[in-house]
Design a protein around this motif. Structure first.
Motif, PDB file in Angstrom:
ATOM      1  N   ILE A 200      28.702   5.406  28.890  1.00  0.00           N
ATOM      2  CA  ILE A 200      28.109   5.024  27.607  1.00  0.00           C
ATOM      3  C   ILE A 200      27.418   6.222  26.968  1.00  0.00           C
ATOM      4  O   ILE A 200      27.483   6.410  25.742  1.00  0.00           O
ATOM      5  CB  ILE A 200      27.116   3.861  27.816  1.00  0.00           C
ATOM      6  CG1 ILE A 200      27.871   2.591  28.210  1.00  0.00           C
ATOM      7  CG2 ILE A 200      26.291   3.616  26.555  1.00  0.00           C
ATOM      8  CD1 ILE A 200      26.972   1.418  28.543  1.00  0.00           C
ATOM      9  N   TYR A 201      26.785   7.062  27.777  1.00  0.00           N
ATOM     10  CA  TYR A 201      26.095   8.244  27.252  1.00  0.00           C
ATOM     11  C   TYR A 201      27.074   9.162  26.520  1.00  0.00           C
ATOM     12  O   TYR A 201      26.829   9.577  25.376  1.00  0.00           O
ATOM     13  CB  TYR A 201      25.412   8.999  28.397  1.00  0.00           C
ATOM     14  CG  TYR A 201      24.858  10.346  27.997  1.00  0.00           C
ATOM     15  CD1 TYR A 201      23.675  10.448  27.276  1.00  0.00           C
ATOM     16  CD2 TYR A 201      25.524  11.518  28.334  1.00  0.00           C
ATOM     17  CE1 TYR A 201      23.166  11.677  26.907  1.00  0.00           C
ATOM     18  CE2 TYR A 201      25.026  12.762  27.963  1.00  0.00           C
ATOM     19  CZ  TYR A 201      23.849  12.833  27.259  1.00  0.00           C
ATOM     20  OH  TYR A 201      23.353  14.067  26.884  1.00  0.00           O
ATOM     21  N   VAL A 209      30.352   4.822  20.313  1.00  0.00           N
ATOM     22  CA  VAL A 209      29.590   3.633  20.709  1.00  0.00           C
ATOM     23  C   VAL A 209      28.173   3.761  20.168  1.00  0.00           C
ATOM     24  O   VAL A 209      27.593   4.853  20.183  1.00  0.00           O
ATOM     25  CB  VAL A 209      29.570   3.486  22.247  1.00  0.00           C
ATOM     26  CG1 VAL A 209      28.497   2.504  22.678  1.00  0.00           C
ATOM     27  CG2 VAL A 209      30.914   3.006  22.763  1.00  0.00           C
ATOM     28  N   THR A 210      27.630   2.656  19.681  1.00  0.00           N
ATOM     29  CA  THR A 210      26.242   2.619  19.228  1.00  0.00           C
ATOM     30  C   THR A 210      25.499   1.519  19.984  1.00  0.00           C
ATOM     31  O   THR A 210      26.112   0.621  20.556  1.00  0.00           O
ATOM     32  CB  THR A 210      26.150   2.348  17.719  1.00  0.00           C
ATOM     33  OG1 THR A 210      26.687   1.044  17.444  1.00  0.00           O
ATOM     34  CG2 THR A 210      26.919   3.396  16.930  1.00  0.00           C
ATOM     35  N   ALA A 211      24.186   1.607  19.944  1.00  0.00           N
ATOM     36  CA  ALA A 211      23.369   0.595  20.622  1.00  0.00           C
ATOM     37  C   ALA A 211      23.581  -0.785  20.008  1.00  0.00           C
ATOM     38  O   ALA A 211      23.636  -1.794  20.709  1.00  0.00           O
ATOM     39  CB  ALA A 211      21.893   0.994  20.558  1.00  0.00           C
ATOM     40  N   ASP A 212      23.714  -0.832  18.681  1.00  0.00           N
ATOM     41  CA  ASP A 212      23.932  -2.112  18.007  1.00  0.00           C
ATOM     42  C   ASP A 212      25.271  -2.735  18.414  1.00  0.00           C
ATOM     43  O   ASP A 212      25.381  -3.948  18.588  1.00  0.00           O
ATOM     44  CB  ASP A 212      23.886  -1.914  16.493  1.00  0.00           C
ATOM     45  CG  ASP A 212      22.487  -1.580  16.002  1.00  0.00           C
ATOM     46  OD1 ASP A 212      21.518  -1.934  16.707  1.00  0.00           O
ATOM     47  OD2 ASP A 212      22.368  -0.958  14.932  1.00  0.00           O
ATOM     48  N   LEU A 214      26.817  -2.263  21.293  1.00  0.00           N
ATOM     49  CA  LEU A 214      26.662  -2.740  22.669  1.00  0.00           C
ATOM     50  C   LEU A 214      25.896  -4.056  22.715  1.00  0.00           C
ATOM     51  O   LEU A 214      26.238  -4.953  23.502  1.00  0.00           O
ATOM     52  CB  LEU A 214      25.951  -1.687  23.514  1.00  0.00           C
ATOM     53  CG  LEU A 214      26.725  -0.380  23.748  1.00  0.00           C
ATOM     54  CD1 LEU A 214      25.831   0.644  24.444  1.00  0.00           C
ATOM     55  CD2 LEU A 214      27.972  -0.644  24.573  1.00  0.00           C
ATOM     56  N   LYS A 215      24.878  -4.171  21.879  1.00  0.00           N
ATOM     57  CA  LYS A 215      24.116  -5.422  21.840  1.00  0.00           C
ATOM     58  C   LYS A 215      24.960  -6.553  21.266  1.00  0.00           C
ATOM     59  O   LYS A 215      24.863  -7.706  21.713  1.00  0.00           O
ATOM     60  CB  LYS A 215      22.850  -5.226  20.992  1.00  0.00           C
ATOM     61  CG  LYS A 215      21.813  -4.331  21.653  1.00  0.00           C
ATOM     62  CD  LYS A 215      20.645  -4.033  20.728  1.00  0.00           C
ATOM     63  CE  LYS A 215      19.839  -5.269  20.435  1.00  0.00           C
ATOM     64  NZ  LYS A 215      18.642  -4.961  19.600  1.00  0.00           N
ATOM     65  N   LYS A 216      25.804  -6.233  20.298  1.00  0.00           N
ATOM     66  CA  LYS A 216      26.653  -7.241  19.671  1.00  0.00           C
ATOM     67  C   LYS A 216      27.641  -7.832  20.676  1.00  0.00           C
ATOM     68  O   LYS A 216      27.911  -9.048  20.650  1.00  0.00           O
ATOM     69  CB  LYS A 216      27.411  -6.604  18.507  1.00  0.00           C
ATOM     70  CG  LYS A 216      28.355  -7.563  17.792  1.00  0.00           C
ATOM     71  CD  LYS A 216      29.073  -6.846  16.658  1.00  0.00           C
ATOM     72  CE  LYS A 216      30.068  -7.791  15.969  1.00  0.00           C
ATOM     73  NZ  LYS A 216      30.796  -7.098  14.864  1.00  0.00           N
ATOM     74  N   TYR A 217      28.156  -6.973  21.564  1.00  0.00           N
ATOM     75  CA  TYR A 217      29.155  -7.423  22.536  1.00  0.00           C
ATOM     76  C   TYR A 217      28.555  -7.657  23.926  1.00  0.00           C
ATOM     77  O   TYR A 217      29.263  -7.573  24.917  1.00  0.00           O
ATOM     78  CB  TYR A 217      30.292  -6.406  22.622  1.00  0.00           C
ATOM     79  CG  TYR A 217      31.134  -6.350  21.366  1.00  0.00           C
ATOM     80  CD1 TYR A 217      32.112  -7.308  21.129  1.00  0.00           C
ATOM     81  CD2 TYR A 217      30.937  -5.351  20.426  1.00  0.00           C
ATOM     82  CE1 TYR A 217      32.885  -7.267  19.983  1.00  0.00           C
ATOM     83  CE2 TYR A 217      31.710  -5.299  19.271  1.00  0.00           C
ATOM     84  CZ  TYR A 217      32.673  -6.261  19.054  1.00  0.00           C
ATOM     85  OH  TYR A 217      33.438  -6.230  17.915  1.00  0.00           O
ATOM     86  N   ARG A 218      27.270  -7.955  23.978  1.00  0.00           N
ATOM     87  CA  ARG A 218      26.608  -8.190  25.261  1.00  0.00           C
ATOM     88  C   ARG A 218      27.215  -9.386  25.994  1.00  0.00           C
ATOM     89  O   ARG A 218      27.461  -9.330  27.192  1.00  0.00           O
ATOM     90  CB  ARG A 218      25.110  -8.397  25.034  1.00  0.00           C
ATOM     91  CG  ARG A 218      24.338  -8.668  26.325  1.00  0.00           C
ATOM     92  CD  ARG A 218      22.892  -8.929  26.012  1.00  0.00           C
ATOM     93  NE  ARG A 218      22.137  -7.713  25.812  1.00  0.00           N
ATOM     94  CZ  ARG A 218      21.236  -7.524  24.846  1.00  0.00           C
ATOM     95  NH1 ARG A 218      21.026  -8.485  23.949  1.00  0.00           N
ATOM     96  NH2 ARG A 218      20.563  -6.399  24.766  1.00  0.00           N
ATOM     97  N   GLY A 254      22.529   1.160  29.583  1.00  0.00           N
ATOM     98  CA  GLY A 254      23.400   1.880  28.659  1.00  0.00           C
ATOM     99  C   GLY A 254      22.980   1.679  27.208  1.00  0.00           C
ATOM    100  O   GLY A 254      23.081   2.607  26.391  1.00  0.00           O
ATOM    101  N   ILE A 255      22.497   0.471  26.873  1.00  0.00           N
ATOM    102  CA  ILE A 255      22.008   0.215  25.511  1.00  0.00           C
ATOM    103  C   ILE A 255      20.805   1.109  25.207  1.00  0.00           C
ATOM    104  O   ILE A 255      20.711   1.711  24.125  1.00  0.00           O
ATOM    105  CB  ILE A 255      21.638  -1.272  25.341  1.00  0.00           C
ATOM    106  CG1 ILE A 255      22.887  -2.146  25.473  1.00  0.00           C
ATOM    107  CG2 ILE A 255      20.946  -1.511  24.000  1.00  0.00           C
ATOM    108  CD1 ILE A 255      22.615  -3.636  25.402  1.00  0.00           C
TER     109      ILE A 255
END
Length: 273
Positions: A200-201, A209-212, A214-218, A254-255
């Motif tokens: 993820i880094y 990849v963005t934090a948003d 990753l949160k969207k596809y949690r 990762g988020i």
């Protein structure tokens, strides 16, 4: 850019550079594979066959807990698993294959270091400074994943699969290749899966990849995690939960990592503007 990247390299020069990194990586694997081949008693008797032994640390620990809390089901692998070899070349080919896998596992930090050296000329000085700890953290995560699988997942898998019976009339005499394949695949898969934060880094560094995102596809990630756990573990709930929990935590980490990368990028843009 780094000093080496100041001079343009042709496509063939890049291929030549890559070739030498691959050659050195192969040599690292070869050296450790030879050592693993020579010290087969340690690799097989102590390490690979360890989870099936009553003297294994995890098995003893769970049996002590079972006595303390009067829960006999916790005591696992107290009967030595019966193994057999049915192929003429089975033990020799298994020895070769496991030596090769051991070479990859032990040489992983050096292989990752060679990979980092290859991409280093394409990085800016700031990116090089931020990425210097990548080898250390990647090696730590890989090691933690292997130890987690070896001390927790493997003995539970050996106990469940080695003692499962469709009928009392059928005894389990496990083929050596089947046992080695099951244990080694669980350990190696866990080591790779624990590299999720590093993956993820790097994905967030290049903007894929963005934090948003990753949160969207949690929720989707949890479904994927359950599927992965079902593949690399036996079909019992305890083992699958034990695999799912650290993977979910690694995804959450990762988020946070992606969020930190985005903040650094925004600060760099603010300083430039």
């Amino acid at each position: 850019m780094s000093d080496k990247s100041q001079t343009e390299m042709s496509f063939l020069e890049h291929l030549e550079e890559l070739r030498w990194h691959l050659v050195r990586s192969f040599l690292y694997i070869l050296v450790f594979a030879i050592l693993a081949f020579v010290f087969k008693s340690i690799v097989f008797d102590v390490i690979l066959l360890g989870p099936s032994s009553p003297d294994f640390y995890t098995n003893q620990f769970l049996c002590n807990l079972s006595e303390k809390f009067h829960m006999p089901a916790l005591c696992i692998n107290q009967r030595q698993l019966l193994l057999q070899n049915i192929n003429m070349t089975g033990q020799f080919t298994t020895h070769l294959w496991i030596s090769f896998l051991a070479g990859i596992v032990v040489a992983f930090p050096l292989i990752f270091w060679e990979f980092w050296r290859f991409i280093k000329p394409a990085l800016y000085r700031e990116e090089i400074q931020h990425s210097r700890g990548a080898i250390f953290f990647a090696s730590i995560l890989f090691t933690v994943g292997i130890l987690f699988a070896y001390y927790i997942i493997s003995p539970l898998s050996v106990h469940f699969l080695g003692n499962y019976q469709v009928s009392d009339k059928v005894d389990n005499i496990v083929n050596l290749g089947s046992y080695i394949g099951t244990v080694s695949s669980i350990i190696l898969a866990s080591g790779i899966l624990f590299e999720l934060p590093m993956f993820i880094y790097f994905m967030s560094k290049v903007g894929l990849v963005t934090a948003d995102t990753l949160k969207k596809y949690r929720r989707h990630s949890i479904v994927v995690t359950l599927a992965v756990a079902a593949v690399i573990t036996p079909p019992d709930v305890i083992s699958q939960v034990l695999v799912c929990l650290p993977l979910i935590l690694l995804y959450e980490a990762g988020i946070l990592i992606a969020r930190g990368v985005e903040r650094k990028k925004s600060k760099e843009l603010d300083t430039l503007s």
